[in-house]
Design an enzyme around this catalytic site. Structure first.
Site: not given
Ligand code: SD4
Length: 294
Positions: A148, A178, A199
């Site tokens: 992200t 997410g 993230t």
């Molecule tokens: C999610 N955290 O959709 C977000 C995207 C991700 O590293 O994985 N970012 O879970």
């Protein structure tokens, strides 16, 4: 004085753009949106906007959010299709509605009503993203693959903003959200205190409310690096204590004096930062704890 910190090496162009906005006295909100729009339009960045990971059904569903630390207003979109710039739609949710989050078709109708330019989803699926999806489908692979852009900015007026944009996890179930568009999990900001973003595996980040946790530690007097380290260690230890193995998590944070922190529980995480009088710099982060040995 201004400061920016954003997740992952691919944030370099976004941070460079944000620094341009802030160095001429611009606002943190404009810096975050302008920077993230560049990331969203880059077909070589495989986890945000155009060229992002596809869901189980081969569709590109995007999530984004922004929080204005001056007003505590937030705007987010979840699972939006056919828009290249979910960050711009998220900002419009914040500025033009009485709501915090719009989901799927509702987010798309709102964007259309206020005249944000759409782009057919099929136009935004790159050959690389389609190939990866076909391989994963053939392998019957579980949802995986992520990243992200989390973007924190403090401007010369003292305003602090936290913003995110992502395609979420590859092969996710359609409609899955997410942490990135969820306040307190993937992002948080309060001017005069600080801001944070996360993230990694959104399911784990949401369970542990990492961005609010870091902002609260900063409010209580923690140095941002200490807040980031403690958030990752506490999240991992809490999950272990409750019988769940933590997956990849990485965080960034910023305080009202422009000091920054970053931490992760796996190798390979990096951030980009910029401040007055310096070039944007990329920094590799050593894990503070290793999720594989817990
Ligand atoms: C999610 N955290 O959709 C977000 C995207 C991700 O590293 O994985 N970012 O879970």
């Amino acid at each position: 004085m201004y400061r920016i910190i954003a997740t992952w090496k691919f944030a370099l162009s976004a941070v460079t753009m944000g620094a341009k906005v802030l160095s001429s006295g611009g606002r943190a909100l404009d810096a975050a949106e302008a920077g993230i729009r560049l990331t969203e339009s880059d077909p070589d960045i495989d986890c945000v906007g155009l060229g992002g990971f596809l869901n189980r059904d081969g569709e590109l569903e995007l999530d984004a959010a922004v929080m204005d630390g001056d007003t505590l207003k937030t705007g987010a979109v979840i699972g939006i299709k056919n828009y290249e710039h979910p960050i711009t739609v998220a900002r419009a949710v914040m500025e033009k509605t009485m709501h915090n989050i719009l989901v799927g078709r509702g987010a798309e109708s709102f964007a259309r009503e206020i005249g944000i330019e759409s782009r057919p989803m099929l136009d935004m699926i790159t050959p690389g993203a389609r190939k990866l999806w076909e391989e994963k489908r053939a392998e019957k692979a579980a949802a995986s693959g992520h990243d992200t852009i989390g973007f924190l900015a403090l401007d010369s007026h003292g305003s602090i903003v936290s913003a995110t944009s992502t395609s979420g996890m590859g092969m996710k179930l359609p409609g899955r959200s997410g942490d990135s568009p969820i306040i307190g999990s993937g992002f948080y900001a309060e001017s005069g205190v600080g801001a944070a973003s996360a993230t990694g595996w959104g399911e784990d980040i949401m369970r542990t409310c990492m961005s609010f946790r870091m902002t609260e530690m900063i409010r209580a007097g923690a140095d941002p690096q200490k807040a980031a380290d403690t958030a990752v260690i506490t999240a991992c230890e809490t999950m272990i204590r409750h019988g769940t193995k933590p997956r990849e998590m990485a965080v960034i944070c910023l305080d009202a004096d422009g000091r920054i922190g970053a931490a992760c529980n796996h190798k390979g995480f990096a951030y980009v930062t910029a401040c007055e009088g310096g070039e944007p710099t990329t920094v590799d982060v050593e894990p503070i704890i290793d999720k594989d040995t817990l």
